[in-house]
Design a protein around this motif. Structure first.
Motif, PDB file in Angstrom:
ATOM      1  N   CYS A 199      -5.246   4.250  -6.460  1.00  0.00           N
ATOM      2  CA  CYS A 199      -5.724   4.415  -5.084  1.00  0.00           C
ATOM      3  C   CYS A 199      -4.564   4.359  -4.094  1.00  0.00           C
ATOM      4  N   PHE A 200      -3.629   3.440  -4.306  1.00  0.00           N
ATOM      5  CA  PHE A 200      -2.494   3.348  -3.393  1.00  0.00           C
ATOM      6  C   PHE A 200      -1.539   4.532  -3.556  1.00  0.00           C
ATOM      7  N   VAL A 201      -1.456   5.091  -4.737  1.00  0.00           N
ATOM      8  CA  VAL A 201      -0.679   6.327  -4.921  1.00  0.00           C
ATOM      9  C   VAL A 201      -1.327   7.462  -4.137  1.00  0.00           C
ATOM     10  N   PHE A 202      -2.665   7.519  -4.174  1.00  0.00           N
ATOM     11  CA  PHE A 202      -3.374   8.554  -3.429  1.00  0.00           C
ATOM     12  C   PHE A 202      -3.245   8.373  -1.927  1.00  0.00           C
ATOM     13  N   VAL A 203      -3.038   7.141  -1.463  1.00  0.00           N
ATOM     14  CA  VAL A 203      -2.762   6.919  -0.038  1.00  0.00           C
ATOM     15  C   VAL A 203      -1.468   7.635   0.337  1.00  0.00           C
ATOM     16  N   GLY A 204      -0.452   7.493  -0.480  1.00  0.00           N
ATOM     17  CA  GLY A 204       0.812   8.189  -0.215  1.00  0.00           C
ATOM     18  C   GLY A 204       0.648   9.693  -0.251  1.00  0.00           C
ATOM     19  N   PHE A 205      -0.134  10.182  -1.184  1.00  0.00           N
ATOM     20  CA  PHE A 205      -0.378  11.623  -1.270  1.00  0.00           C
ATOM     21  C   PHE A 205      -1.123  12.123  -0.036  1.00  0.00           C
ATOM     22  N   ALA A 206      -2.137  11.379   0.394  1.00  0.00           N
ATOM     23  CA  ALA A 206      -2.905  11.790   1.569  1.00  0.00           C
ATOM     24  C   ALA A 206      -2.044  11.763   2.826  1.00  0.00           C
TER      25      ALA A 206
ATOM     26  N   ARG B  90      -0.832  14.839   5.448  1.00  0.00           N
ATOM     27  CA  ARG B  90      -1.246  14.486   6.811  1.00  0.00           C
ATOM     28  C   ARG B  90      -2.755  14.429   6.978  1.00  0.00           C
ATOM     29  N   ASN B  91      -3.426  13.858   5.992  1.00  0.00           N
ATOM     30  CA  ASN B  91      -4.864  13.646   6.082  1.00  0.00           C
ATOM     31  C   ASN B  91      -5.090  12.141   6.203  1.00  0.00           C
ATOM     32  N   PHE B  92      -5.148  11.672   7.456  1.00  0.00           N
ATOM     33  CA  PHE B  92      -5.174  10.242   7.715  1.00  0.00           C
ATOM     34  C   PHE B  92      -6.526   9.614   7.392  1.00  0.00           C
ATOM     35  N   TRP B  93      -7.603  10.379   7.517  1.00  0.00           N
ATOM     36  CA  TRP B  93      -8.917   9.851   7.158  1.00  0.00           C
ATOM     37  C   TRP B  93      -8.998   9.568   5.663  1.00  0.00           C
ATOM     38  N   LEU B  94      -8.469  10.493   4.880  1.00  0.00           N
ATOM     39  CA  LEU B  94      -8.467  10.297   3.434  1.00  0.00           C
ATOM     40  C   LEU B  94      -7.557   9.139   3.036  1.00  0.00           C
ATOM     41  N   ALA B  95      -6.432   8.995   3.739  1.00  0.00           N
ATOM     42  CA  ALA B  95      -5.525   7.876   3.474  1.00  0.00           C
ATOM     43  C   ALA B  95      -6.220   6.545   3.770  1.00  0.00           C
ATOM     44  N   GLY B  96      -6.947   6.492   4.872  1.00  0.00           N
ATOM     45  CA  GLY B  96      -7.685   5.271   5.202  1.00  0.00           C
ATOM     46  C   GLY B  96      -8.767   4.955   4.185  1.00  0.00           C
ATOM     47  N   LEU B  97      -9.437   5.993   3.707  1.00  0.00           N
ATOM     48  CA  LEU B  97     -10.472   5.802   2.697  1.00  0.00           C
ATOM     49  C   LEU B  97      -9.883   5.239   1.407  1.00  0.00           C
TER      50      LEU B  97
END
Length: 56
Positions: free
Chosen positions: A18-25, A29-36
Motif C-alpha cells: 500500500c505504501f509503495v502504491f502511495v509513491g506510485f500514485a 499526480r493522483n492525490f486522491w488515490l495516494a490518500g486512499l
C-alpha cells in the motif's frame, strides 16, 4: 529456528505494498488515490498490530 507465520507475513506485505502504491500514485499526480492508499496502509498496519496484541 521458528516457523514462519504466513498470515502475518501476508498482512505485512500488504501494508508495504500500500505504501509503495502511495509513491506510485504521487508519481502520476493522483492525490486522491495516494490518500486512499495511505489510509488503507495505516488500516492494514493497525489490523496487524491489533492481531499481535491479541495473540500475546
Amino acid at each position: 529456528m521458528n516457523k514462519i507465520d504466513w498470515k502475518r507475513m501476508f498482512v505485512a506485505f500488504l501494508a508495504i505494498l500500500c505504501f509503495v502504491f502511495v509513491g506510485f500514485a504521487l508519481g502520476i499526480r493522483n492525490f486522491w488515490l495516494a490518500g486512499l492508499f495511505l489510509l488503507l496502509g495505516f488500516a492494514i498496519m493497525g489490523f496487524g498490530i491489533a492481531g499481535k496484541r491479541k495473540r500475546s
